[in-house]
Design an enzyme around this catalytic site. Structure first.
Site, mmCIF file in Angstrom:
data_model
loop_
_atom_site.group_PDB
_atom_site.id
_atom_site.type_symbol
_atom_site.label_atom_id
_atom_site.label_comp_id
_atom_site.label_asym_id
_atom_site.label_seq_id
_atom_site.Cartn_x
_atom_site.Cartn_y
_atom_site.Cartn_z
ATOM 1 N N ALA A 1 54.896 -25.107 -9.945
ATOM 2 C CA ALA A 1 54.975 -24.016 -10.829
ATOM 3 C C ALA A 1 54.716 -22.636 -9.840
ATOM 4 C CB ALA A 1 54.072 -23.765 -11.770
ATOM 5 N N ASP A 2 53.817 -22.559 -8.925
ATOM 6 C CA ASP A 2 53.342 -21.502 -8.162
ATOM 7 C C ASP A 2 54.570 -21.483 -7.090
ATOM 8 O OD1 ASP A 2 50.872 -20.389 -8.986
ATOM 9 O OD2 ASP A 2 49.778 -21.934 -8.031
ATOM 10 N N LEU A 3 55.060 -22.375 -6.504
ATOM 11 C CA LEU A 3 55.910 -22.334 -5.467
ATOM 12 C C LEU A 3 57.220 -21.940 -5.703
ATOM 13 C CD1 LEU A 3 54.980 -25.349 -2.893
ATOM 14 C CD2 LEU A 3 54.190 -22.865 -2.880
#
Length: 392
Positions: A181-183
């Protein structure tokens, strides 16, 4: 006869994003990953941090090295310059506004509404610089019933469906081992910034763009959404298997596991021949891909009965020799220290940090022939470039 003059030499090309100035208000992972991608390609990324402790990843995340900055911070902030500004003061805000006048991009990852409360909303910034691109990464976006919820990779993976299809069937919910999700949000934001910057250069008009951890994760769910819309049933966890073909997964061997990708009929025939199981070709349960998917558990049992006779290394050699995609499962020690392909492709880079000394990092996977990504400077110390950027 006088010697001929040497041919004129071309000056070395500038970095791909030379001329892009980014004011980076982000911290932790999604935003810093986005701005690091841009910085590796040549953008001048100015990391604007609070004077007290800066990006929270500096002090409180992961493993610390010799100095105060964590290795987590070092892994996400190379090629950037750091300035410190207290954006809650008039002086800090006015200084930031002056930077905005000549910047190309501002990127923030606060909760929706925070930028506006600080006096850093899109309408304010575009009024200062009409060609400015303003990008926002949040947990769920600026609208919708989840907009004000905090944004965390774990929560986004859970709510976007990823944890429901990760892990072994009937097992406990498992998140992806990588913070997708972050990346994913960071990568999507970088693409959006490049598109908006290109438009700004063509038209002289900036714009606002946003993405979120939740939406980026959902956008990566290509096969899973396809399965649901095709069958009407929610996809389930399949372990290492692929939901569109079989066999395409990890299989147990004598000493571990081998991954195989026999995801079409040609490769399926090659696989059966290579391992001496031609009898499977005539088995009606495995006659085509839909049949093999229906009887996946039985198929795995049949194949693993054969793969148990030899080691992973043996099977990789046999399968690759037969033209069947295959590979071992490696841990990160094997990947980062021993893998010859990683070494040949020069994926491990080194930075000389003023406190930590020589630091290893993973290089950029982007390979441009004329304007390659590069590591030009180590992650900055907090406020290291105040004089350079802001003046004495």
């Amino acid at each position: 006869m006088p010697p001929s003059s040497p041919p004129p030499t071309e000056p070395p090309p500038a970095d791909a994003l030379t001329g892009m100035t980014v004011l980076d208000l982000t911290q932790v992972m999604a935003g810093p990953f986005c701005t690091m991608v841009l910085a590796d390609l040549g953008a001048d990324v100015i990391k604007v941090e609070n004077p007290t402790d800066g990006d929270q990843t500096r002090r409180s995340w992961g493993i610390s090295g010799k100095g105060e900055d964590s290795r987590a911070f070092l892994s996400l902030n190379r090629n950037k310059r750091s300035v410190t500004l207290d954006l809650k003061t008039t002086e800090g805000l006015d200084t930031f506004y002056r930077l905005v006048e000549t910047a190309d991009v501002v990127i923030e990852n606060w909760r929706p509404g925070v930028a506006e409360r600080l006096g850093l909303g899109f309408d304010t910034l575009i009024g200062i610089n009409p060609r400015l691109v303003v990008a926002s990464i949040s947990g769920f976006g600026t609208t919708g019933p989840y907009a004000t919820r905090p944004g965390y990779d774990l929560i986004a993976q859970a709510m976007a469906g990823v944890m429901s299809i990760t892990g072994e069937p009937d097992g406990r919910p498992v998140k992806s081992g990588l913070p997708v999700a972050d990346l994913g949000a960071g990568l999507f934001c970088a693409v959006g910034v490049l598109a908006a910057w290109n438009s700004s250069k063509e038209t002289g008009r900036g714009q606002y763009l946003e993405t979120s951890l939740f939406e980026a994760t959902l956008a990566l769910s290509v096969w899973e959404s396809t399965e649901f819309w095709t069958t009407g049933s929610a996809p389930l966890a399949l372990g290492s298997a692929n939901r569109m073909s079989a066999p395409y997964q990890a299989l147990a061997t004598k000493d571990g596991y081998v991954t195989i990708g026999a995801n079409n009929e040609r490769l399926w025939r090659r696989l059966c021949t290579a391992i001496g199981r031609e009898n499977l070709l005539d088995d009606p349960r495995f006659v085509d891909n839909p049949s093999r998917m229906t009887h996946r558990a039985l198929l795995v049992s049949e194949l693993e009965a054969t793969f148990a006779d030899r080691t992973t290394a043996d099977w990789v050699e046999v399968l690759l020799g037969a033209g069947v995609p295959a590979g071992p499962i490696q841990d990160y020690r094997q990947v980062l220290e021993d893998d010859p392909h990683v070494k040949e492709r020069d994926m491990i880079k080194f930075m000389d940090h003023p406190v930590e000394g020589r630091v290893e990092v993973i290089g950029s996977p982007l390979r441009l022939s004329r304007t390659p990504a590069s590591i030009r400077r180590p992650p900055p110390l907090l406020g290291e470039h105040n004089d350079e950027v802001l003046g004495p």
